[in-house]
Design a protein around this motif. Structure first.
Motif, PDB file in Angstrom:
ATOM      1  N   GLU A  49       0.822  -1.219   0.000  1.00 52.30           N
ATOM      2  CA  GLU A  49       0.000   0.000   0.000  1.00 52.30           C
ATOM      3  C   GLU A  49       0.850   1.261   0.000  1.00 52.30           C
ATOM      4  O   GLU A  49       0.557   2.226  -0.698  1.00 52.30           O
ATOM      5  N   LEU A  50       1.925   1.196   0.773  1.00 47.30           N
ATOM      6  CA  LEU A  50       2.828   2.353   0.844  1.00 47.30           C
ATOM      7  C   LEU A  50       3.475   2.607  -0.515  1.00 47.30           C
ATOM      8  O   LEU A  50       3.614   3.745  -0.965  1.00 47.30           O
ATOM      9  N   ARG A  51       3.830   1.537  -1.180  1.00 43.94           N
ATOM     10  CA  ARG A  51       4.483   1.660  -2.489  1.00 43.94           C
ATOM     11  C   ARG A  51       3.506   2.264  -3.510  1.00 43.94           C
ATOM     12  O   ARG A  51       3.856   3.166  -4.255  1.00 43.94           O
ATOM     13  N   LEU A  52       2.281   1.757  -3.489  1.00 41.15           N
ATOM     14  CA  LEU A  52       1.285   2.299  -4.420  1.00 41.15           C
ATOM     15  C   LEU A  52       1.051   3.785  -4.169  1.00 41.15           C
ATOM     16  O   LEU A  52       0.975   4.589  -5.082  1.00 41.15           O
ATOM     17  N   ARG A  53       0.963   4.144  -2.884  1.00 43.68           N
ATOM     18  CA  ARG A  53       0.734   5.549  -2.530  1.00 43.68           C
ATOM     19  C   ARG A  53       1.935   6.408  -2.943  1.00 43.68           C
ATOM     20  O   ARG A  53       1.781   7.527  -3.420  1.00 43.68           O
ATOM     21  N   ALA A  54       3.150   5.853  -2.783  1.00 42.32           N
ATOM     22  CA  ALA A  54       4.373   6.598  -3.148  1.00 42.32           C
ATOM     23  C   ALA A  54       4.472   6.793  -4.656  1.00 42.32           C
ATOM     24  O   ALA A  54       5.020   7.788  -5.131  1.00 42.32           O
ATOM     25  N   LEU A  55       3.923   5.832  -5.409  1.00 41.20           N
ATOM     26  CA  LEU A  55       4.010   5.919  -6.868  1.00 41.20           C
ATOM     27  C   LEU A  55       2.939   6.835  -7.462  1.00 41.20           C
ATOM     28  O   LEU A  55       3.058   7.258  -8.607  1.00 41.20           O
ATOM     29  N   GLU A  56       1.916   7.157  -6.670  1.00 42.96           N
ATOM     30  CA  GLU A  56       0.797   7.992  -7.177  1.00 42.96           C
ATOM     31  C   GLU A  56       1.248   9.280  -7.865  1.00 42.96           C
ATOM     32  O   GLU A  56       0.795   9.568  -8.976  1.00 42.96           O
ATOM     33  N   PRO A  57       2.164  10.047  -7.232  1.00 47.16           N
ATOM     34  CA  PRO A  57       2.532  11.318  -7.882  1.00 47.16           C
ATOM     35  C   PRO A  57       3.175  11.112  -9.256  1.00 47.16           C
ATOM     36  O   PRO A  57       3.201  12.039 -10.062  1.00 47.16           O
ATOM     37  N   LEU A  58       3.676   9.925  -9.531  1.00 48.83           N
ATOM     38  CA  LEU A  58       4.338   9.686 -10.823  1.00 48.83           C
ATOM     39  C   LEU A  58       3.361   9.266 -11.901  1.00 48.83           C
ATOM     40  O   LEU A  58       3.668   9.287 -13.088  1.00 48.83           O
ATOM     41  N   THR A  59       2.138   8.868 -11.480  1.00 52.51           N
ATOM     42  CA  THR A  59       1.187   8.362 -12.467  1.00 52.51           C
ATOM     43  C   THR A  59       0.127   9.388 -12.846  1.00 52.51           C
ATOM     44  O   THR A  59      -0.555   9.219 -13.851  1.00 52.51           O
ATOM     45  N   VAL A  60      -0.029  10.438 -12.011  1.00 53.74           N
ATOM     46  CA  VAL A  60      -1.066  11.441 -12.361  1.00 53.74           C
ATOM     47  C   VAL A  60      -0.463  12.667 -13.036  1.00 53.74           C
ATOM     48  O   VAL A  60       0.727  12.871 -13.012  1.00 53.74           O
TER      49      VAL A  60
END
Ligand code: DX5
Ligand code: ZN
Length: 223
Positions: A212-223
């Motif tokens: 979950e932490l990884r997905l949340r950390a990757l969010e700024p790179l996908t939007v």
């Protein structure tokens, strides 16, 4: 950007260290963060090279050794031989930073330099040419489970700018008080390697927490 979650074993259950590491690995951990404290540089004693050696036997992930110790030159060789892949030293604990970081690289490890919350960025400016990463402490080192110090966000952003101006390829790691609520904010400012102890091993399900932490950390790179 090379965004990675680095679970800190400081908050792991040491009676089941192998299982804890394997769970973090299944959750997508990119590094394993190992906090070494000597009861002198910081007011707490934690773990030494024996645990690094044990961790080396159960995971293939890079072992990221954060030395919160006085006079780290005395021990870097021992940590390198125990299986460290990365070794970071505090700028506040080292007199001859160039010599220490060069020695770490000479032992086959990636050298990193760490700044306490109140230590200004200028202290690493001249070192950017011979480090692989700068670790920004977002709590006062010594204990897990502390609250993120707000000014650290701005510090990460300013470090990102300083690195860009320098032209060197240096990664930014952040350590302390990180969790689902603030991980995207530090990544947005330029952090790549996210250390998390309580938010991973304090949850009872380190695999799910890492994922979950990884997905949340990757969010700024996908939007
Ligand atoms: C603090 C250590 C951290 C610690 C982080 O001195 O350097 O790596 O394990 O713990 P949390 O994520 O609980 O703040
Ligand atoms: Zn640490």
């Amino acid at each position: 950007m090379d965004v990675q979650i680095a679970p800190s074993i400081l908050s792991a259950d040491f009676t089941r260290l192998g299982e804890e590491l394997r769970a973090a690995e299944r959750g997508g951990a990119g590094l394993i963060h190992i906090d070494v404290m000597d009861g002198h540089f910081v007011p707490n004693i934690s773990i030494g090279p024996m645990i690094v050696k044990a961790a080396r036997r159960v995971t293939q992930l890079p072992l990221d050794c954060h030395l919160m110790i006085s006079d780290p030159d005395r021990y870097i060789e021992e940590f390198a031989h125990a299986g460290a892949s990365m070794i970071s030293v505090h700028v506040e604990a080292v007199t001859h930073l160039n010599r220490t970081l060069t020695a770490i690289r000479g032992l086959g490890c990636k050298p990193g330099v760490v700044l306490n919350p109140a230590t200004p960025l200028v202290m690493v400016e001249e070192a950017l040419g011979f480090v692989d990463y700068v670790l920004i402490m977002s709590v006062n080192p010594g204990f897990g489970g502390q609250s993120f110090i707000d000014g650290s966000l701005d510090k990460v952003g300013r470090l990102r700018d300083m690195i860009a101006r320098s032209g060197f390829n240096v990664h930014i790691e952040v350590d302390g008080g990180l969790g689902l609520e603030n991980v995207a904010a530090v990544v947005r400012r330029g952090a790549e390697w996210i250390v998390a102890g309580t938010a991973v091993f304090g949850t009872g399900d380190p695999e799910k927490a890492t994922r979950e932490l990884r997905l949340r950390a990757l969010e700024p790179l996908t939007v």
